[in-house]
Design a protein around this motif. Sequence first.
Motif, short mmCIF file in Angstrom:
data_model
loop_
_atom_site.label_atom_id
_atom_site.label_comp_id
_atom_site.label_asym_id
_atom_site.label_seq_id
_atom_site.Cartn_x
_atom_site.Cartn_y
_atom_site.Cartn_z
N GLY A 151 -0.95 -10.54 -9.09
CA GLY A 151 -2.27 -9.93 -9.00
C GLY A 151 -2.55 -9.37 -7.61
O GLY A 151 -3.05 -8.25 -7.47
N ALA A 152 -2.19 -10.11 -6.58
CA ALA A 152 -2.40 -9.66 -5.21
C ALA A 152 -1.51 -8.46 -4.88
O ALA A 152 -1.96 -7.48 -4.28
N LEU A 153 -0.24 -8.52 -5.27
CA LEU A 153 0.68 -7.42 -5.01
C LEU A 153 0.25 -6.14 -5.73
O LEU A 153 0.23 -5.05 -5.15
N SER A 154 -0.09 -6.28 -6.99
CA SER A 154 -0.48 -5.10 -7.76
C SER A 154 -1.83 -4.55 -7.28
O SER A 154 -2.03 -3.33 -7.27
N TYR A 155 -2.72 -5.43 -6.83
CA TYR A 155 -4.00 -4.97 -6.28
C TYR A 155 -3.76 -4.05 -5.08
O TYR A 155 -4.37 -2.98 -4.97
N ASP A 156 -2.85 -4.46 -4.18
CA ASP A 156 -2.55 -3.62 -3.02
C ASP A 156 -1.87 -2.32 -3.43
O ASP A 156 -2.14 -1.27 -2.85
N MET A 157 -1.00 -2.38 -4.41
CA MET A 157 -0.35 -1.14 -4.86
C MET A 157 -1.36 -0.18 -5.48
O MET A 157 -1.31 1.02 -5.23
N ILE A 158 -2.28 -0.70 -6.24
CA ILE A 158 -3.31 0.15 -6.85
C ILE A 158 -4.21 0.75 -5.78
O ILE A 158 -4.58 1.92 -5.84
N LEU A 183 0.84 -1.20 0.00
CA LEU A 183 0.00 0.00 0.00
C LEU A 183 0.87 1.25 0.00
O LEU A 183 0.63 2.20 -0.77
N GLU A 184 1.90 1.26 0.83
CA GLU A 184 2.81 2.41 0.89
C GLU A 184 3.57 2.58 -0.43
O GLU A 184 3.76 3.70 -0.91
N LEU A 185 3.98 1.47 -1.00
CA LEU A 185 4.69 1.53 -2.28
C LEU A 185 3.78 2.08 -3.38
O LEU A 185 4.22 2.87 -4.23
N GLY A 186 2.52 1.70 -3.34
CA GLY A 186 1.56 2.23 -4.31
C GLY A 186 1.40 3.73 -4.16
O GLY A 186 1.34 4.46 -5.16
N GLU A 187 1.33 4.21 -2.91
CA GLU A 187 1.23 5.65 -2.67
C GLU A 187 2.44 6.38 -3.24
O GLU A 187 2.31 7.43 -3.86
N LYS A 188 3.63 5.83 -3.02
CA LYS A 188 4.86 6.46 -3.55
C LYS A 188 4.85 6.51 -5.07
O LYS A 188 5.30 7.48 -5.67
N HIS A 189 4.34 5.47 -5.70
CA HIS A 189 4.37 5.39 -7.16
C HIS A 189 3.47 6.44 -7.81
O HIS A 189 3.69 6.79 -8.96
N VAL A 190 2.49 6.94 -7.09
CA VAL A 190 1.66 8.02 -7.63
C VAL A 190 2.54 9.24 -7.91
O VAL A 190 2.43 9.88 -8.96
N ARG A 191 3.44 9.53 -6.99
CA ARG A 191 4.34 10.70 -7.14
C ARG A 191 5.26 10.54 -8.34
O ARG A 191 5.71 11.53 -8.91
N TYR A 192 5.59 9.32 -8.70
CA TYR A 192 6.49 9.08 -9.82
C TYR A 192 5.75 9.12 -11.17
O TYR A 192 6.40 9.11 -12.21
#
Length: 129
Positions: free
Chosen positions: A115-122, A66-75
């Motif tokens: 799928g599970a990892l990317s779901y949490d990142m999204i 979840l935190e990694l997904g939040e960071k990726h928005v900034r990128y």
Amino acid sequence: KLFQKFFTVEPDAKEIFGFRSDMDPNSDEVVKNTRFVKHAQFFIQMIDRALALLGPEIELLTEIMLELGEKHVRYGVKAEYFPAMGSALIDAVKTILGEEHFSEEIRADWLEVYGALSYDMIRGQKNAR
């Protein structure tokens, strides 16, 4: 070849790393870019860590993703990029294992994990907006 395949499917994603969207993803420019190489190494390390956390540490893994997904928005990473990256990852695993060792079961397992990892990142991306 993982990111080269991804960049072929999602050429706009090259701009996240400072590349031109029309750059050939198989050019030396990609593999000589220090920022890109560090990210590619981090990506593989993150997959390795995620696999190690599956099972008893699933809550921690979910929080990290979840935190990694939040960071990726900034990128500038878009949720639409995740399926292409998943496909590129599956192709990379298939290449590494070889046709004779890459079974349908292995493919299904990798699809489930990614799928599970990317779901949490999204989800993390959505939380950041």
